[in-house]
Design a protein around this motif. Structure first.
Motif, short mmCIF file in Angstrom:
data_model
loop_
_atom_site.label_atom_id
_atom_site.label_comp_id
_atom_site.label_asym_id
_atom_site.label_seq_id
_atom_site.Cartn_x
_atom_site.Cartn_y
_atom_site.Cartn_z
N ARG A 147 0.84 -1.20 0.00
CA ARG A 147 0.00 0.00 0.00
C ARG A 147 0.87 1.25 0.00
O ARG A 147 0.62 2.21 -0.73
CB ARG A 147 -0.93 -0.01 1.22
CG ARG A 147 -1.88 1.17 1.28
CD ARG A 147 -2.75 1.15 2.52
NE ARG A 147 -3.49 -0.09 2.65
CZ ARG A 147 -3.37 -0.94 3.66
NH1 ARG A 147 -2.53 -0.70 4.66
NH2 ARG A 147 -4.07 -2.05 3.70
N LYS A 148 1.93 1.24 0.80
CA LYS A 148 2.84 2.40 0.85
C LYS A 148 3.54 2.59 -0.49
O LYS A 148 3.67 3.72 -0.96
CB LYS A 148 3.86 2.22 1.98
CG LYS A 148 3.25 2.32 3.35
CD LYS A 148 4.26 1.94 4.42
CE LYS A 148 3.55 1.66 5.72
NZ LYS A 148 4.19 0.66 6.53
N LEU A 149 3.98 1.49 -1.10
CA LEU A 149 4.62 1.60 -2.41
C LEU A 149 3.66 2.16 -3.44
O LEU A 149 4.03 3.03 -4.25
CB LEU A 149 5.14 0.23 -2.87
CG LEU A 149 6.26 -0.41 -2.06
CD1 LEU A 149 6.66 -1.73 -2.69
CD2 LEU A 149 7.46 0.52 -1.94
N TYR A 150 2.42 1.68 -3.44
CA TYR A 150 1.42 2.15 -4.39
C TYR A 150 1.12 3.64 -4.18
O TYR A 150 1.07 4.41 -5.14
CB TYR A 150 0.15 1.31 -4.25
CG TYR A 150 -0.98 1.75 -5.14
CD1 TYR A 150 -0.79 1.92 -6.51
CD2 TYR A 150 -2.24 1.98 -4.62
CE1 TYR A 150 -1.84 2.32 -7.33
CE2 TYR A 150 -3.29 2.36 -5.44
CZ TYR A 150 -3.08 2.54 -6.79
OH TYR A 150 -4.12 2.93 -7.59
N LEU A 151 0.96 4.05 -2.94
CA LEU A 151 0.69 5.47 -2.67
C LEU A 151 1.86 6.35 -3.08
O LEU A 151 1.67 7.42 -3.65
CB LEU A 151 0.36 5.67 -1.19
CG LEU A 151 -0.97 5.12 -0.73
CD1 LEU A 151 -1.11 5.26 0.78
CD2 LEU A 151 -2.12 5.80 -1.45
N ALA A 152 3.08 5.90 -2.79
CA ALA A 152 4.26 6.67 -3.20
C ALA A 152 4.31 6.79 -4.72
O ALA A 152 4.63 7.85 -5.25
CB ALA A 152 5.53 6.02 -2.67
N ILE A 154 1.04 7.38 4.62
CA ILE A 154 1.94 8.46 4.21
C ILE A 154 2.91 8.81 5.33
O ILE A 154 4.10 9.01 5.11
CB ILE A 154 1.15 9.68 3.71
CG1 ILE A 154 0.44 9.34 2.39
CG2 ILE A 154 2.05 10.90 3.54
CD1 ILE A 154 -0.60 10.36 1.95
N SER A 155 2.40 8.87 6.55
CA SER A 155 3.29 9.19 7.67
C SER A 155 4.30 8.08 7.93
O SER A 155 5.37 8.32 8.49
CB SER A 155 2.49 9.51 8.94
OG SER A 155 1.83 8.38 9.41
N ALA A 156 3.98 6.84 7.51
CA ALA A 156 4.90 5.71 7.70
C ALA A 156 5.90 5.56 6.55
O ALA A 156 6.74 4.67 6.59
CB ALA A 156 4.11 4.42 7.88
N PHE A 157 5.82 6.42 5.52
CA PHE A 157 6.81 6.38 4.44
C PHE A 157 8.23 6.45 5.00
O PHE A 157 9.14 5.82 4.49
CB PHE A 157 6.63 7.56 3.49
CG PHE A 157 5.53 7.41 2.47
CD1 PHE A 157 4.86 6.23 2.26
CD2 PHE A 157 5.17 8.50 1.70
CE1 PHE A 157 3.87 6.11 1.31
CE2 PHE A 157 4.18 8.40 0.74
CZ PHE A 157 3.52 7.21 0.54
N VAL A 158 8.41 7.22 6.04
CA VAL A 158 9.73 7.42 6.63
C VAL A 158 10.35 6.09 7.07
O VAL A 158 11.56 5.91 7.02
CB VAL A 158 9.68 8.46 7.77
CG1 VAL A 158 8.94 7.92 8.98
CG2 VAL A 158 11.06 8.94 8.14
N ASP A 159 9.51 5.13 7.47
CA ASP A 159 10.00 3.82 7.87
C ASP A 159 10.67 3.08 6.72
O ASP A 159 11.51 2.21 6.93
CB ASP A 159 8.86 2.94 8.41
CG ASP A 159 8.27 3.48 9.70
OD1 ASP A 159 8.93 4.31 10.36
OD2 ASP A 159 7.14 3.08 10.04
N LEU A 160 10.29 3.43 5.48
CA LEU A 160 10.87 2.81 4.29
C LEU A 160 12.01 3.64 3.71
O LEU A 160 12.63 3.23 2.74
CB LEU A 160 9.80 2.62 3.21
CG LEU A 160 8.56 1.83 3.59
CD1 LEU A 160 7.58 1.78 2.43
CD2 LEU A 160 8.94 0.43 4.02
N GLY A 161 12.23 4.82 4.27
CA GLY A 161 13.25 5.71 3.74
C GLY A 161 12.72 6.66 2.67
O GLY A 161 13.49 7.40 2.05
N ILE A 162 11.41 6.64 2.45
CA ILE A 162 10.79 7.53 1.46
C ILE A 162 10.51 8.87 2.12
O ILE A 162 9.86 8.93 3.16
CB ILE A 162 9.48 6.92 0.91
CG1 ILE A 162 9.76 5.60 0.19
CG2 ILE A 162 8.78 7.90 -0.02
CD1 ILE A 162 8.51 4.84 -0.23
#
Length: 97
Positions: A14-19, A47-55
């Motif tokens: 979901r995070k990858l898709y949103l990014a 979106i707020s958890a993007f930082v966990d992936l380095g985005i």
């Protein structure tokens, strides 16, 4: 026999898709809700958890209203945006399982 996609993997996809969506078009929460059918709170959490992936994602203020603007991906960090683009159909299929 296929294995069901775990909750953790779905959250990651979901995070990858949103990014991907944010990186390819100007989106705010309303347009992301319309594009994905996801609830506003789910989108905000992802979106707020993007930082966990380095985005690195920032909200660009574009107008006088507090929520007038759009999200912008500053960097994908260790994630390959071209991999996401290439595998988008598979990613969406797994999200919809």
């Amino acid at each position: 026999m296929e294995h069901p996609v775990s909750k953790q993997k779905k959250a990651f996809l979901r995070k990858l898709y949103l990014a991907y969506l944010i990186d390819n078009e100007r989106h705010n929460l309303l347009s992301l809700c319309k594009a994905t059918g996801m609830p506003r709170r789910t989108l905000q959490d992802a979106i707020s958890a993007f930082v966990d992936l380095g985005i690195e994602c920032h909200f660009i203020q574009d107008g006088e209203r507090h929520n007038a603007g759009y999200y912008h991906i500053h960097t994908w960090g260790p994630i390959s945006s071209s991999w996401v683009r290439t595998h988008l159909d598979d990613l969406l299929a797994q999200l919809n399982d």
